[in-house]
Design an enzyme around this catalytic site. Structure first.
Site, PDB file in Angstrom:
ATOM      1  CB  CYS A 126      -0.924  -0.030   1.214  1.00 29.34           C
ATOM      2  SG  CYS A 126      -2.110   1.337   1.273  1.00 29.34           S
ATOM      3  CB  CYS A 127       3.820   2.302   2.035  1.00 31.46           C
ATOM      4  SG  CYS A 127       3.232   2.775   3.675  1.00 31.46           S
ATOM      5  CB  CYS A 207      -2.490   6.879   6.020  1.00 30.74           C
ATOM      6  SG  CYS A 207      -1.539   7.314   4.553  1.00 30.74           S
ATOM      7  CB  CYS A 210      -1.109   3.262   9.034  1.00 32.08           C
ATOM      8  SG  CYS A 210      -1.646   2.138   7.737  1.00 32.08           S
ATOM      9  CB  CYS A 233       6.014   5.165   4.317  1.00 35.88           C
ATOM     10  SG  CYS A 233       7.029   6.492   3.642  1.00 35.88           S
TER      11      CYS A 233
END
Ligand code: SF4
Length: 251
Positions: A126-127, A207, A210, A233
């Protein structure tokens, strides 16, 4: 805090330049570091900011050097609404004229995260599509960049150099030496506005899926990916020479 000294004479190219600049600037005031960075790279220099809990200090310092500096803001699509509001109001307050919102590529989201829930199963992936790839694309237009990392954040940042080399570019970390006390004093002296979530117990803001508030006495970044091994990240993780941008893995 001591960190490995590099023999600048043994290095060439961007690594040699980084080592020479680090030797010159390792004890310098953040403003002097920023002036040197701007003097060295001019419009080939960018500042990467999360507009997070501590971002106002670096942005204010940079605005003293040049309000026209290119500021790269990673709008992952998963940020708190308060961060987006803060990005707009702080940029206006400091007179920053070139804040660029970096967003994930539509194709990357469509293929890898069509339901916007990749963070539940693969935070590194995702990062990668929401931070690492957008920043890689944006940085291709620059030779040097500035980050807001500090040694007091702990973890891998304990040995942070003031100037370092990464992927052939020069990275400046003007606040590497500063303590939380020095940051707070600068904020008070210049009456800088706080990120709205700081008052709700967030010493570091990323985010929303997280990030959680930190407990009393915990590290500044304890609320980031809490309960997981992940601490960064991916945009500050070194990659092996010749290796494509990594999936593994602030600003
Ligand atoms: S911090 Fe979380 S939501 Fe944001 S890009 Fe990384 S994994 Fe995704």
């Amino acid at each position: 805090m001591a960190y490995d000294q590099t023999d600048a004479t043994a290095l060439s190219g961007s690594m040699g330049l980084a080592a020479r600049l680090d030797a010159e600037l390792r004890d310098a005031h953040p403003l002097a570091i920023l002036r040197k960075a701007f003097e060295t790279f001019g419009d080939r220099l960018a500042l990467v900011s999360s507009f997070g809990a501590e971002s106002a200090v670096l942005l204010h310092l940079s605005s003293q050097v040049s309000p026209d500096i290119s500021v790269l803001f990673l709008d992952t699509g998963m940020l708190f609404g308060q961060t987006l509001d803060y990005r707009r109001s702080l940029a206006a307050r400091l007179g920053l004229t070139d804040v660029r919102d970096l967003r994930p590529a539509f194709a990357d989201l469509a293929v890898n995260d069509p339901k916007s829930d990749l963070w539940r199963t693969d935070v590194d992936g995702c990062c990668h599509i929401r931070k690492v790839l957008p920043l890689d694309r944006a940085l291709s237009g620059f030779d040097g960049w500035i980050t807001g990392r500090k040694r007091f954040h702990g973890g891998d940042r304990l040995r942070l150099a003031v100037v370092e080399e990464a992927e052939g570019k020069i990275k400046f970390n003007p606040l590497a030496n500063w303590s939380k006390v020095e940051l707070d004093a600068y904020v008070a002296e210049h009456d800088l506005p706080a990120h709205p979530l700081v008052a709700q117990g967030f010493p570091s803001v990323g985010c929303w899926p997280c990030t959680k508030p930190a407990e009393e006495g915990e590290d500044v970044r304890a609320g980031r990916w809490a309960g997981q091994d992940k601490t960064e990240c991916g945009i500050h993780v070194a990659r092996a020479p010749g290796v494509a941008p990594n999936v593994g893995g602030d600003i």
